[in-house]
Scaffold this active site. Structure first.
Site, short mmCIF file in Angstrom:
data_model
loop_
_atom_site.label_atom_id
_atom_site.label_comp_id
_atom_site.label_asym_id
_atom_site.label_seq_id
_atom_site.Cartn_x
_atom_site.Cartn_y
_atom_site.Cartn_z
N GLU A 33 49.77 33.66 89.52
CA GLU A 33 49.14 32.52 88.83
C GLU A 33 49.13 32.74 87.32
OE1 GLU A 33 45.04 32.12 88.17
OE2 GLU A 33 44.48 33.72 89.56
N LYS A 167 34.17 37.22 93.74
CA LYS A 167 33.15 37.81 92.86
C LYS A 167 31.75 37.37 93.26
CE LYS A 167 35.18 36.24 89.38
NZ LYS A 167 36.42 36.09 90.13
N1 PSU Z 1 38.62 34.68 89.26
C1 PSU Z 1 39.00 35.70 88.44
N2 PSU Z 1 39.88 35.46 87.46
C2 PSU Z 1 40.41 34.22 87.27
C3 PSU Z 1 40.00 33.16 88.14
C4 PSU Z 1 39.12 33.45 89.12
O1 PSU Z 1 38.55 36.80 88.58
O2 PSU Z 1 41.21 34.04 86.35
C5 PSU Z 1 40.62 31.82 87.96
C6 PSU Z 1 41.68 31.58 89.05
O3 PSU Z 1 42.75 30.88 88.48
C7 PSU Z 1 40.96 30.71 90.05
C8 PSU Z 1 40.10 29.90 89.14
O4 PSU Z 1 41.83 29.90 90.82
O5 PSU Z 1 39.64 30.81 88.16
C9 PSU Z 1 38.94 29.26 89.87
O6 PSU Z 1 38.34 28.35 89.02
P1 PSU Z 1 37.29 27.29 89.60
O7 PSU Z 1 36.11 28.12 90.01
O8 PSU Z 1 37.01 26.39 88.42
O9 PSU Z 1 37.98 26.59 90.73
#
Ligand code: PSU
Ligand code: MN
Length: 318
Positions: A33, A167
């Site tokens: 990603e 997390k």
């Molecule tokens: N968790 C991490 N690092 C990240 C992300 C999540 O430790 O960079 C990023 C990933 O791209 C994940 C996104 O898909 O955040 C999730 O965002 P949201 O909670 O807005 O869906």
């Protein structure tokens, strides 16, 4: 089942030559990603990590395909210069699945989240994807409705995501419940406890456990063979952070509480939540969380390459 590894032509999608060749020759490919590069880590560690992760995947015998949107074109595989753009250009937006068509229509740049990367990977014919952590059900979701689109995409798009779990800025229990409801296999990799990103322990068991890459590949093969046409869904492979890089739960928990409190005081919502918390946690820990994040991403990349290789063999035999 039809081979998931045949090169899919798509009018909106550009393959890096190396990725196109690997797919055409039915060699293992691992998607990566780009939100982790643009919004997950500071410069220059973001770009440096992206390059090192690609190298590790190559050393493990697979071809890396970092996914992003550049000038409105979907990309499977980026050049070095393009990685640098993602890591530095402030016009690169974090794009979720709902944003993807608009970014394409506008000819804009977009860093793909886990959900969006899954979608593009599936369009490209790539079935295995390595990341750091996935999104999930946020704490307080009963009020905010904040549930990451990563979970809905896992329910519908046939790509296996290797992550270090979820997390504890999220509600891990609710995230696992949601994935169960959506029929998404959650497989602990070599451990029975579901990992919590910075920590190997979360207090929750992994619903399924696999001891090696071959077992994961057989489970994925069966999952997709059992799917009705056009369906199949994804899987979450939960691979714990290496022991040497771990921040134990007791140490990270108060940091996360602090970051959540600070976020509430700053009135941050929605898609800005995860990037804010990651940056704030890195600040409070004096960079230790960033070191942990880098170590776990690399670990996931190697495991994803091994799974992709095993899956490739099954599909060839298939
Ligand atoms: N968790 C991490 N690092 C990240 C992300 C999540 O430790 O960079 C990023 C990933 O791209 C994940 C996104 O898909 O955040 C999730 O965002 P949201 O909670 O807005 O869906
Ligand atoms: Mn959200």
């Amino acid at each position: 089942m039809s081979s998931p590894f045949t090169l899919s032509q798509h009018p909106l999608l550009d393959f890096a030559p190396e990725v196109a060749q690997a797919l055409a020759e039915q060699r293992p490919v691992v998607a990566l990603e780009s939100t982790i590069i643009s919004h997950g880590m500071p410069y220059p560690q973001n770009v440096q990590t992206a390059r090192e992760v690609e190298l590790l995947i190559r050393e493990a015998g697979a071809v890396p395909a970092t996914i992003a949107v550049l000038r409105g074109r979907l990309k499977a595989g980026l050049s070095d210069a393009e990685l640098e753009v993602l890591g530095t250009n402030k016009r690169v937006q974090k794009i979720s699945v709902r944003d993807l068509p608009f970014t394409v229509a506008r000819g804009g740049h977009g860093a793909t989240t886990v959900a969006t990367t899954m979608r593009v990977a599936a369009l490209a014919g790539i079935r295995v994807f390595a990341t750091g952590g996935t999104g999930g059900v946020h704490r307080g979701a009963a009020q905010t409705f904040d549930i990451s689109a990563d979970l809905t995409e896992l329910a519908r798009t046939p790509v296996a995501v290797v992550s270090a779990g979820v997390k504890s800025i999220l509600d891990i229990g609710l995230t696992l419940e949601y994935l169960e409801t959506q029929g998404v296999p959650v497989i602990g990799y070599g451990v029975s406890e579901f990992p919590a990103f910075y920590s190997r322990q979360s207090g929750f068991m992994s619903p399924l456990v696999a001891e090696d890459a071959a077992t994961v590949a057989r489970a994925l093969y069966a999952q997709w063979a059992l799917a009705l046409p056009g369906q199949g869904g994804g899987a979450l492979i939960a691979n714990p952070i290496p022991q040497h890089a771990e921040i134990p739960h007791a140490e990270i928990a108060p940091v996360i509480e602090q970051a959540l409190t600070d976020m509430a005081a700053q009135n941050i919502h929605g898609k800005d939540t995860t990037p804010y918390l990651l940056a704030r946690i890195a600040q409070i820990t004096g960079g230790r969380s960033l070191t942990a994040n880098i170590a776990l991403v690399k670990n996931n990349a190697v495991v994803a390459a091994q799974i992709a290789a095993e899956l490739q063999q099954l599909t060839r035999r298939g």
